[in-house]
Enzyme design. Sequence first.
Site, short mmCIF file in Angstrom:
data_model
loop_
_atom_site.label_atom_id
_atom_site.label_comp_id
_atom_site.label_asym_id
_atom_site.label_seq_id
_atom_site.Cartn_x
_atom_site.Cartn_y
_atom_site.Cartn_z
N LYS A 64 -3.57 -5.43 13.35
CA LYS A 64 -3.13 -4.04 13.53
C LYS A 64 -4.10 -3.23 14.38
O LYS A 64 -3.70 -2.31 15.09
CB LYS A 64 -2.93 -3.36 12.17
CG LYS A 64 -1.73 -3.91 11.40
CD LYS A 64 -1.45 -3.11 10.15
CE LYS A 64 -0.35 -3.78 9.33
NZ LYS A 64 0.06 -2.99 8.17
N ASP A 100 3.44 2.75 8.71
CA ASP A 100 3.05 2.39 7.33
C ASP A 100 2.90 3.63 6.44
O ASP A 100 3.49 3.71 5.37
CB ASP A 100 1.73 1.62 7.33
CG ASP A 100 1.92 0.15 7.69
OD1 ASP A 100 3.01 -0.39 7.46
OD2 ASP A 100 0.97 -0.45 8.22
#
Length: 264
Positions: A64, A100
């Site tokens: 990420k 997220d």
Amino acid sequence: MTKLFSIFGDPVSHSRSPLMHNCVFKALKYDACYTRTHLLDGTKLKETFFALGLSGANVTVPHKEAAFNACDEVRGFANTVGVVNTLINENGRLIGYNTDADGFMYAIQEFKNIQKILILGAGGTAKALSARFKQEGIEVSVLNRSEGRLSYFKDLGCKCFTWDTFELEKYDLVVNTTSAGLKDEELPAPLEIIQNVLQNSNYVGDAIYGKLTPFLQLAKEKGMIYKDGADMLLGQGVLANELFVNAALNKEDIKTQMQKSFLY
Ligand code: NDP
């Protein structure tokens, strides 16, 4: 032409994302296919993305941060945390987003009047959530097993505690972001602390999904309103899908169809 999407990760075989997104594409007759790509070297993310001819992608552990660095442009909350989990091919430019934390906000929208939150754990998920909660003006306390990772949260203006220094207050929501309970039957903190915290909280959340953790089991026994990480997973997926289809599909329809994938 059929659009192609993928998830990048290492490991990636366990990921539910292909099922979640393909369920939406199929049910809503969107001409696209979502696959998975096992990527060992995060620095190869951008070239692999374009070599595969992808329209978009998701990124999971451990890439990420590499995804953040690979982007031509990063938009929104991803800039705050330096972490990207959704990539879009915009006319040959790689655009990065983070869904997220917004996915978690989406997941807890039915929890009303959240002004004070206790986060259990101080890892990557805790960082993203605390930064997002602070953006909303929510008061955040963090309780972690060890001291080491707490400095990020102190700098953010959170009250920080270890198990030894914890001072109990009343919370609107307590969220477990530790991996306690994921592959074991442990609680995120000693039983006495957890009992007291639950006694003084209105709602309970857990980032872990696919099982009722011992933490949520206690919340359930107390008759509390709780959510596991499935809604967080769903929330980030719905927001990513909205970006993939460039808002061509209705968000509630995406949610309804993606939710069905959890039955499989
Ligand atoms: P990290 O490895 O970054 O952080 C783990 C945290 O858990 C640390 O603060 C660590 O404390 C704490 N911890 C680990 N084991 C224990 C234990 N036995 N008792 C108490 N504390 C413990 O993890 P992530 O933030 O990446 O992920 C955390 C969890 O969230 C995982 O279970 C993951 O599956 C889940 N997750 C769910 C998502 C979803 O969509 N639902 C999305 C992302 C993550 P210490 O600092 O002392 O080591």
